[in-house]
Design an enzyme around this catalytic site. Structure first.
Site: not given
Length: 615
Positions: A185, A276
């Protein structure tokens, strides 16, 4: 109602979850590898189950063994913590299929968001194709599709660096997460890492809990985090909240999670969603007065959240204390943690206690220290002061770096970005040793060895002792007199084995001294007592490259053999330790006259790996 929770993790996060479970009256179950047989999380749990196999791949990454441990221990719920299997949808499904309560998001949400490539596509974005990267795309970031914590990441600034970056990132990701998928990216040089904590229930309520700034990073792993993110205006905060809620609703998210962004030029760029609990969750807890683990448990039990979250108050900052040497390419350190204590008024989350061993198998983080105050400036002052006065005795840590970072003008003015350490590391790690620390160590040692002070009736030569401090050798001299111990340039007000008081230019200074073998801690200064007569056999030839840490040789540079010509800064040997790869480079241009490293070989600190001879 949940009555017993197995935490499928280790160390600090397991201890932190156990603390909330105890407050809720829930029984706790730990799992441990052989390397963690005597670890703190193993000792504080009500029940502990051994995971057979090599750490960590054969233990904490084996979901089948963890489910089996949960059933055998009588646990009725599993909390994944963070890292390891926390974003593994297959593990979440195995827990649910076993009839256990999963304290986490639905497996389908994990599957959609755990892979960063899938998450980007879900948000209408697409990663670059590594095969199509051009000069115009540079710089780019190679990034592991699974996991986090900075592992499996490489910045690429030249096209010829891309193949090695892909290979290294894949190897590191496979070792840390059991998944070698990586993607590419664009890399924004001066962005800020800003994230939003969310908490969602099964009844359709999603709480966006403020913002956090996590811009101070080394090796793409966060070092200092704070809430709220300073300098983020109301409009941008609303946008970040809206995008985070949108991401959560897109996958019918349940439980605690974090949506991460890179903010540059007032615009937010979506990075990923971590399905999470995050390492930095305590700063959000402090600002909102919440216990996010308790929230996770209540959501897993089916309880509904209030329609709106609590109102935030004040500012919180967290610093991650690592056993590592920032001045030596962040090399992780091992050994005995003799003492870890922080002043009252700050929060300490740790998986260690005094006397524990810091090993090579896991992350080098010792603890998280968190300060909360009415304002950001007060939180900075409180945290920096607590770290500066903490007793941290054992291997080298990043404590001094943290204190200097918190007090750096760029940080105090909230002008930091993810390139902070690229710009300032050299200055932040410049040695600033206390010139009186070696003398204090010598006087304390002299007092500990003789209850009568060693005084002689006739004048004699001064006593001399040598210490290594901040990489340099220091010799100090003192005398035994009728009045007690004495040294030139100071007045010894008091000296015993644990405390020395010196008067310097009319000012009294106190030095607390603790000795562990040849390792001496004087206040916050770490010294090594040197032998009276150096051993000639211990001297290394110029150009010797030694292992800076215990680990495994994972790679030798292509075509590298004895007699080869190497260039200054050229990568020669790669070690893997604490789930990270570390490059050992040629110190100068010259000839490789010896090569003792080979892939797969285990090495210890100080072991000779190679010798580069210069003309």
């Amino acid at each position: 109602m949940i009555s017993s929770v197995l935490v499928a993790n280790r160390g600090e996060i397991a201890c932190r979850i156990f603390r909330t479970c105890r407050e809720l009256g829930i029984r706790t179950v730990a799992v441990y590898s052989d390397a963690d047989a005597d670890a703190l999380h193993t000792r504080v749990a009500d029940t502990a189950v051994r995971l057979p196999g090599a750490a960590p791949a054969g233990t904490y990454l084996r979901g089948d063994r963890i489910v089996k441990a949960a059933l055998a221990s009588g646990a009725d719920a599993v909390h994944p913590g963070y890292g390891f299997l926390s974003e593994n949808d297959g593990f979440a499904r195995a827990v649910v299929d076993a009839g256990l309560t999963w304290i986490g998001p639905p497996p389908e949400a994990i599957e959609a968001m755990a892979s960063k490539t899938r998450a980007k596509r879900l948000m209408g974005l697409a990663p670059l194709d590594a095969a199509e990267v051009t000069e115009a795309d540079l710089p780019v970031l190679v990034k592991a599709a699974a996991g986090g914590g900075g592992r499996g990441m490489r910045i690429v600034r030249r096209l010829d660096e891309l193949p090695d970056a892909l290979e290294g990132a894949r190897a590191e990701a496979a070792s840390a997460f059991g998944d070698g998928e990586v993607f590419v990216e664009p890399y924004l040089e001066h962005g800020r890492h800003v994230e939003v904590q969310i908490l969602a229930d099964t009844h359709g309520t999603v709480w966006p809990l403020g913002t956090r700034d996590c811009s101070l990073q080394r090796r793409h792993q966060k070092v200092v985090e704070e809430a709220p993110a300073p300098g983020i205006g109301e409009e941008l905060t609303k946008e970040l909240h809206a995008l985070s809620v949108r991401a959560a609703r897109a996958v019918s998210y349940v439980g605690a999670g974090t949506v991460e962004f890179l903010v540059a030029d007032g615009r937010a760029h979506f990075l990923e969603m971590n399905t999470r609990l995050q390492v930095e969750h305590p700063v959000t807890e402090a600002v909102f007065g919440l216990d996010l683990v308790a929230g996770q448990i209540r959501v897993a039990e089916g309880h509904a959240l209030e329609s709106d979250p609590p109102r935030p108050r004040g500012h919180a900052i967290e610093a991650r204390l690592y056993a590592e040497d920032p001045a030596q390419d962040w090399a992780p350190q091992t050994g005995t943690l003799h003492r870890l204590a922080v002043p009252d008024g700050v929060r300490l989350d740790t998986g260690y206690t005094d006397g524990d061993t810091i090993g090579v198998h896991y992350d080098a983080m010792l603890a998280k220290v968190v300060a909360h105050a009415p304002t950001r400036a007060e939180a900075i002052r409180r945290l920096a002061g607590a770290l500066e006065s903490a007793a941290i005795h054992g291997p080298v840590t990043n404590r001094d770096l943290l204190v200097r970072s918190l007090r750096h003008e760029e940080f105090t003015a909230a002008r930091m970005d993810t390139g902070f350490y690229d710009r300032h590391l050299a200055g932040l790690t410049e040695p600033a040793p206390d010139p009186y620390a070696p003398l204090a160590a010598a006087l304390a040692d002299a007092r500990s060895r003789s209850r009568f002070g060693g005084w002689r009736n006739l004048p004699s030569q001064p006593q001399a002792k040598r210490y290594e401090m901040a990489g340099e050798e220091h010799e100090v001299r003192y005398r035994h007199t009728r009045q007690g111990l004495a040294a030139d340039g100071v007045r010894v007000v008091h000296a015993d084995a644990g405390l020395v008081v010196l008067e310097v230019d009319g000012l009294r200074r106190k030095f607390e001294v603790c000795r562990y073998g040849d390792q001496v801690h004087v206040n916050t200064v770490r010294l090594t007592a040197l032998p009276r007569f150096p051993d000639p056999a211990s001297q290394l030839a110029p150009g010797s490259l030694v292992a800076p840490m215990p680990g495994t040789v994972v790679k030798i540079a292509d075509g590298l053999t004895e007699g080869a010509t190497v260039q200054a800064g050229q990568g020669l040997i790669w070690l893997e330790a604490m789930k990270m790869q570390h490059q050992i480079s040629a110190p100068a241009t010259g000839t490789l006259t010896a090569l003792h490293a080979e892939p797969g070989r285990q090495v210890e600190p100080g072991m000779l790996l190679a010798v580069v001879q210069t003309p």
